[in-house]
Every structure is written in structure tokens, then in C-alpha cells.
Design a protein around this motif. Sequence first.
Motif, mmCIF file in Angstrom:
data_model
loop_
_atom_site.group_PDB
_atom_site.id
_atom_site.type_symbol
_atom_site.label_atom_id
_atom_site.label_comp_id
_atom_site.label_asym_id
_atom_site.label_seq_id
_atom_site.Cartn_x
_atom_site.Cartn_y
_atom_site.Cartn_z
ATOM 1 N N TRP A 300 15.322 -2.055 -0.159
ATOM 2 C CA TRP A 300 14.342 -1.403 0.671
ATOM 3 C C TRP A 300 12.931 -1.641 0.187
ATOM 4 O O TRP A 300 12.653 -1.671 -1.008
ATOM 5 N N LYS A 301 12.044 -1.749 1.157
ATOM 6 C CA LYS A 301 10.628 -1.601 0.890
ATOM 7 C C LYS A 301 10.269 -0.196 1.350
ATOM 8 O O LYS A 301 10.400 0.119 2.536
ATOM 9 N N ILE A 302 9.867 0.625 0.423
ATOM 10 C CA ILE A 302 9.602 2.024 0.735
ATOM 11 C C ILE A 302 8.101 2.238 0.795
ATOM 12 O O ILE A 302 7.355 1.755 -0.049
ATOM 13 N N ALA A 303 7.660 2.956 1.800
ATOM 14 C CA ALA A 303 6.231 3.200 1.997
ATOM 15 C C ALA A 303 5.768 4.250 0.997
ATOM 16 O O ALA A 303 5.545 5.427 1.331
ATOM 17 N N MET A 304 5.628 3.824 -0.263
ATOM 18 C CA MET A 304 5.208 4.724 -1.321
ATOM 19 C C MET A 304 4.461 3.935 -2.387
ATOM 20 O O MET A 304 4.558 2.705 -2.456
ATOM 21 N N ARG A 305 3.725 4.655 -3.198
ATOM 22 C CA ARG A 305 2.999 4.052 -4.293
ATOM 23 C C ARG A 305 2.978 5.028 -5.459
ATOM 24 O O ARG A 305 2.588 6.177 -5.275
#
Length: 440
Positions: A300-305
Amino acid sequence: MTDLMKHSPNSPILLTASLHVDEARKAISELVNELLQESRKFNNASDVESIALDQAINRILAEDLLSPIDVPAADNSAMDGFAFSGDCLGSGDSPVTLKIVGTAYAGKPYEGAVGPGECLKIMTGALMPHDCDTVIPQEFTESATESAVSFKQGQVKRGENRRLCGEDLQNGKAAIAAGRLLRPSDLGLAASLGIASLKVHRKLKVAILSSGDELRPLGQSLDTGSIYDSNRYSLTGLLNRLNLEIIDCGIVRDDPASLKAAFIDAASKADVLISSGGVSVGEADFTKQIMQELGDVGFWKIAMRPGRPMAFGILKPVDASSRKTLFFGLPGNPVAVMVTFYQFVRSALLQLNGASQTEPQMTQAIAQAPIRKKPGRTEFQRAIVGRGPDGKPMVKLTGSQGAGILRSMSEANCFVILPHDQGNVAAGDWVDVALFDGLL
């Protein structure tokens, strides 16, 4: 298998779309539930053990703890003061004056009678005589001698300051519900009931490894381009906080054969495997290839940083009598490892181990300075929370927030969590905060 995990490994949903943090968390929770349901075909008796009370901290209670007694065991005084019958309270303005006929201490009850117009000097926890139902606290009295005490009308109502038998816990009722991650206060409660051992879920076995040719173990000198492996030590500390059994699989080289052998070995020993590194799209990142051979996984590419790339799935058992192994492939950056553990792994481990409460507790604080934030991703900023001059909670960032700056975690005592749609934060705005350490 969750809807997200049903996609093929080459699905664009898994490889190109950035999942919201909540979507990823939901998919993980659903897969853990499936693993729990499948585990029912195994001998669940081996998943529960009885341990001494003083060894039970941070273990998960496997069955309701039933109280073997009433608490309190009898009516008793909640205050130091004077016990009497509520019939002595009048309706006028005249003070109430009562004759003192004796004294009751905790553990040493008064054996005599207390009649009309009389009272008993009583200490906190002392048994209430049958003919008394009210206690006037000592500090509410106007005058007291060895033989009498007076107080104004309206200082106390009938029945006040008396603890009733069984009002805290009743014999046979649950004192602590199954699924509790046991805290110091829970151990104290069990001890107050005379319970010396508790039935808890077996500790999960969690294997950890780091992958990367650039990694070196402690004690070995660094050559050009190499770094010390810090991630296994961070993960060990995080797992020890949950009181789990850790299997350290060390550092694994960046080649498919070594990684596959390490995964197979870990899966034969552990309920969960956590790896760090090797989950991005670089040429030397082989985790995806190995997981396609050994199990089912979503990359997954998760929309987080920080922590955008992460893998999650299962390693298939080596034989029909074995359980599946839960797998987390965390990023290689040190801060991203700890953030993804906090956001995804910790809750999954607690859920898999039978805990009823798995989400960290949140609070809020006032931003001491502006915080830059782009909408479209959840951010976990490392920060220090304390009290401002006015006593309100204030929070400030620890400085640079790069995913490789482990010092930002070491100096921090909390995360500032900025939600997906949040934009820039102004000084004075309230923000969500997750404390690193609980009070109890």
C-alpha cells in the motif's frame, strides 16, 4: 480475506492509489478478525495460561474476573466523624447535640448499641452499627467533647457518608471484564479481592528483522555508506511495552534467497512477523516478490507522513496443523517504523492477542507555533506537550520532522496528529495529541 486483500498483487488499487489511514486500519482489523475466527479450529486451551498476580502487568485478561466477595463486605463509614441514626436530624434551626457512647475503628467494630440522641465516634472504613445510617464528618461539627458533639442542621442528610455493603462490587459479578490490558490499578483491585492469580491470553510470539545491505550490527565498525541498525531496537522497545515474546531474526541481506529463508524460518516460530525496509519500489526491495511466493499481501501507498509505503498480509502455514502468520512490512526510515507501528501494528497485535480496547487514547492541546500541513494526508508530527502559563496544555514540535531523524522521536513525548483534510495550523489552534506514555 478483506476486499483490499482480494485484489491481485498487481492491482493498481494496491500499487498506485494512496489509501486513507482509516481505510488501511479497517482492512487490517478485518484480516485480524479472520485470523481469529480461523484459530478456533485449533486447541484454544493452549492460548490461555494462569499466572501469578504480580506477573500480570500488561497481559490481557482471558476471562471475566468474578468477585468472590461483596465490596465493601459490610456497611461502613466513608469519613472520620460521628455515626448516628437519621431520626436524630430535626427540621428546625436548633443545633443537633448527640451523646458519644463509644468509638469504632477500622477492623475493630463497636459491639454496643447506639440509641436515640446518641452517636458513635467512627473512623473511615469502620463498620456501621445496625442502628446507625448517617455519618457527620468531623470537620462539619461545631463543638465536640469526650462525651458529646454538636453540629448545625443541614450539614448532613440521612444516609450520607455511609458506604453500603456490595455498592462497589457484588459477590459473583464481574470485577474486571475479559479483554482488559491489565494495568497496575487492575492488579490492586484483584489483590483487594484476595485473588492471587489470573487467567490471561498467551503472549503472542512476534518475530522482527531488518533488511538491507547497508545495515550493520552494533559492535561492528561502519564502512562507507553503511549505518547501524536501529529499527530492531526501537521495535523491541515497542513490543516490550506490550509484554510480548520477541524473536529477533537479526539483519537480512538484500537478496531474495536470504529474505525467503528468513521469512520461512520466522513464520515457523511466530504468530506475527514484522520486517523493516524493503517495501518501497527500489530494485533491491524484494519483500513483494517473496510475499507473492509465501503468502497473500497488499502493498500500500498510504496517505500519511511519515510512513507512506507499507506492506501487510499473511504468510501461509508450512503445514495444515499450523496457523497463519500475520505480516507487517514497515518502511526502513527509523521514524516511519515507529509511526506505522503506532498507527497500525500496535492495535493489530492487541486485537490478535484478545484485547477489547486496542486504540491509543487521545487528548488535545494548543499549538504553541504555526504548523505547516498539506491537505490530503494524515501527518504524525513529533512534539512535546506541557502546560502553558495559564495552565492549559500547550504543544510544540521537536524541530525538523524528517522520517530519518530519530532524534525527533527521542526528544518528543507525544504525536501531534493532523487529520487527512487538515490544512495549516495557526498558533493557538487546538490539535489532537497522542501521548507516548500512559499515566497508569
